[in-house]
Design a protein around this motif. Structure first.
Motif, PDB file in Angstrom:
ATOM      1  N   ASP A  10       0.834  -1.201   0.000  1.00  0.00           N
ATOM      2  CA  ASP A  10       0.000   0.000   0.000  1.00  0.00           C
ATOM      3  C   ASP A  10       0.872   1.255   0.000  1.00  0.00           C
ATOM      4  OD1 ASP A  10      -2.561   1.398   0.177  1.00  0.00           O
ATOM      5  OD2 ASP A  10      -1.924   1.912   2.216  1.00  0.00           O
ATOM      6  N   GLN A  11       1.911   1.224   0.823  1.00  0.00           N
ATOM      7  CA  GLN A  11       2.826   2.358   0.906  1.00  0.00           C
ATOM      8  C   GLN A  11       3.513   2.582  -0.445  1.00  0.00           C
ATOM      9  OE1 GLN A  11       5.490   1.798   4.177  1.00  0.00           O
ATOM     10  NE2 GLN A  11       6.502   3.742   3.903  1.00  0.00           N
ATOM     11  N   ALA A  12       3.941   1.501  -1.080  1.00  0.00           N
ATOM     12  CA  ALA A  12       4.606   1.610  -2.381  1.00  0.00           C
ATOM     13  C   ALA A  12       3.642   2.128  -3.444  1.00  0.00           C
ATOM     14  CB  ALA A  12       5.172   0.250  -2.793  1.00  0.00           C
ATOM     15  N   GLU A  15       3.165   5.833  -2.979  1.00  0.00           N
ATOM     16  CA  GLU A  15       4.343   6.572  -3.433  1.00  0.00           C
ATOM     17  C   GLU A  15       4.363   6.665  -4.960  1.00  0.00           C
ATOM     18  OE1 GLU A  15       7.875   4.825  -1.750  1.00  0.00           O
ATOM     19  OE2 GLU A  15       7.186   5.223   0.302  1.00  0.00           O
ATOM     20  N   LEU A  16       4.060   5.549  -5.632  1.00  0.00           N
ATOM     21  CA  LEU A  16       4.053   5.548  -7.096  1.00  0.00           C
ATOM     22  C   LEU A  16       2.981   6.471  -7.666  1.00  0.00           C
ATOM     23  CD1 LEU A  16       4.623   1.748  -7.837  1.00  0.00           C
ATOM     24  CD2 LEU A  16       6.216   3.627  -8.273  1.00  0.00           C
ATOM     25  N   LYS A  17       1.863   6.571  -6.966  1.00  0.00           N
ATOM     26  CA  LYS A  17       0.778   7.455  -7.405  1.00  0.00           C
ATOM     27  C   LYS A  17       1.037   8.905  -7.012  1.00  0.00           C
ATOM     28  CE  LYS A  17      -3.124   4.228  -7.279  1.00  0.00           C
ATOM     29  NZ  LYS A  17      -4.398   3.931  -6.601  1.00  0.00           N
ATOM     30  N   GLY A  18       2.076   9.140  -6.212  1.00  0.00           N
ATOM     31  CA  GLY A  18       2.373  10.487  -5.760  1.00  0.00           C
ATOM     32  C   GLY A  18       1.450  10.956  -4.643  1.00  0.00           C
ATOM     33  N   GLU A  19       0.791  10.014  -3.977  1.00  0.00           N
ATOM     34  CA  GLU A  19      -0.101  10.370  -2.875  1.00  0.00           C
ATOM     35  C   GLU A  19       0.706  10.469  -1.584  1.00  0.00           C
ATOM     36  OE1 GLU A  19      -3.108   7.339  -2.701  1.00  0.00           O
ATOM     37  OE2 GLU A  19      -3.922   7.851  -4.665  1.00  0.00           O
ATOM     38  N   PRO A  20       0.254  11.312  -0.658  1.00  0.00           N
ATOM     39  CA  PRO A  20       0.969  11.412   0.611  1.00  0.00           C
ATOM     40  C   PRO A  20       0.800  10.131   1.424  1.00  0.00           C
ATOM     41  CG  PRO A  20      -1.070  12.671   0.702  1.00  0.00           C
ATOM     42  CD  PRO A  20      -0.906  12.195  -0.714  1.00  0.00           C
ATOM     43  N   LYS A  54      -0.564  -6.509  -5.239  1.00  0.00           N
ATOM     44  CA  LYS A  54      -0.483  -5.056  -5.059  1.00  0.00           C
ATOM     45  C   LYS A  54      -1.840  -4.406  -5.300  1.00  0.00           C
ATOM     46  CE  LYS A  54       4.360  -4.432  -6.356  1.00  0.00           C
ATOM     47  NZ  LYS A  54       5.277  -3.907  -7.370  1.00  0.00           N
ATOM     48  N   LYS A  55      -2.506  -4.838  -6.362  1.00  0.00           N
ATOM     49  CA  LYS A  55      -3.823  -4.267  -6.666  1.00  0.00           C
ATOM     50  C   LYS A  55      -4.827  -4.617  -5.575  1.00  0.00           C
ATOM     51  CE  LYS A  55      -3.110  -3.819 -11.558  1.00  0.00           C
ATOM     52  NZ  LYS A  55      -3.587  -3.995 -12.904  1.00  0.00           N
ATOM     53  N   ILE A  56      -4.768  -5.827  -5.084  1.00  0.00           N
ATOM     54  CA  ILE A  56      -5.671  -6.247  -4.005  1.00  0.00           C
ATOM     55  C   ILE A  56      -5.379  -5.445  -2.741  1.00  0.00           C
ATOM     56  CG2 ILE A  56      -6.272  -8.170  -2.473  1.00  0.00           C
ATOM     57  CD1 ILE A  56      -5.827 -10.025  -4.996  1.00  0.00           C
ATOM     58  N   ALA A  57      -4.106  -5.227  -2.445  1.00  0.00           N
ATOM     59  CA  ALA A  57      -3.729  -4.472  -1.246  1.00  0.00           C
ATOM     60  C   ALA A  57      -4.193  -3.019  -1.312  1.00  0.00           C
ATOM     61  CB  ALA A  57      -2.217  -4.519  -1.041  1.00  0.00           C
ATOM     62  N   SER A  58      -4.433  -2.502  -2.513  1.00  0.00           N
ATOM     63  CA  SER A  58      -4.839  -1.101  -2.641  1.00  0.00           C
ATOM     64  C   SER A  58      -6.362  -0.924  -2.648  1.00  0.00           C
ATOM     65  CB  SER A  58      -4.226  -0.480  -3.899  1.00  0.00           C
ATOM     66  OG  SER A  58      -4.792  -1.064  -5.051  1.00  0.00           O
ATOM     67  N   ILE A  59      -7.116  -1.995  -2.436  1.00  0.00           N
ATOM     68  CA  ILE A  59      -8.580  -1.924  -2.415  1.00  0.00           C
ATOM     69  C   ILE A  59      -9.042  -1.019  -1.268  1.00  0.00           C
ATOM     70  CG2 ILE A  59     -10.670  -3.271  -1.864  1.00  0.00           C
ATOM     71  CD1 ILE A  59      -9.469  -5.538  -3.597  1.00  0.00           C
TER      72      ILE A  59
END
Length: 176
Positions: A10-12, A15-20, A54-59
């Motif tokens: 989620d942290q990665a 960061e890749l999306k440029g979100e805080p 990664k996609k599942i973790a970002s749900i």
């Protein structure tokens, strides 16, 4: 293991999306007695498997669940039960975090929703949720408050759906 993996993913992704970095967001541990993983027979290539983890973790919401499930189906065929469970757990984790719970733990026929340190549950919401789930939900307001949900005996196979519905109800009753 899995929670740490999800947090790092989620942290990665942020960061890749440029979100805080998520500030003030509750880190929620999930401990449920269900199989939730991506089998190598379903996705044999490790890089693709990691990409899907990664996609599942970002749900974060139901739309994310549907998007990831659609992608899995399009690319790899119908997801087997452990993968569908993984999607449900990712969504439960997001709901529980939003509601201020640091843990969702299955134990002896109950699910315990542990309130995160420094978080307070809305008293009106507690009254409404207790009214809806009579005899199935207990609230302990001790030093470490929690809600305890008694799993309906006949619905053991619907555990994840039941947890999701309770969390959605909590969210809908907040601020009413």
């Amino acid at each position: 293991g899995y929670d740490m993996y999800c947090r790092l993913l989620d942290q990665a992704v942020r960061e890749l999306k440029g979100e805080p970095a998520a500030q003030g967001e509750v880190e929620t541990a999930i401990d449920l007695n269900v199989s939730a993983y991506i089998d190598s027979e379903y996705i044999p290539i490790e890089a693709q498997k990691i990409e899907m983890y990664k996609k599942i973790a970002s749900i974060r919401d139901e739309r994310d669940v549907m998007d990831v499930e659609d992608e899995l189906t399009d690319r790899f065929g119908d997801p087997p039960l452990p993968v569908r469970n993984l999607l449900a757990i990712a969504y439960i984790k997001a709901l529980a975090s939003d509601a201020g719970f640091s843990g969702v733990t299955e134990k002896n026929g109950t699910v315990i929703f542990q309130v995160a340190e420094g978080k307070q549950l809305d008293i009106a919401m507690i009254g409404k949720i207790m009214g809806k789930y009579r005899r199935q939900l207990l609230f302990n307001a001790g030093k470490t408050p929690y809600l305890m949900y008694k799993i309906p005996a006949a619905e053991d196979d619907a555990l994840l759906d039941n947890i999701k519905i309770v969390l959605q109800d909590i969210k809908s009753f907040e601020g009413q």
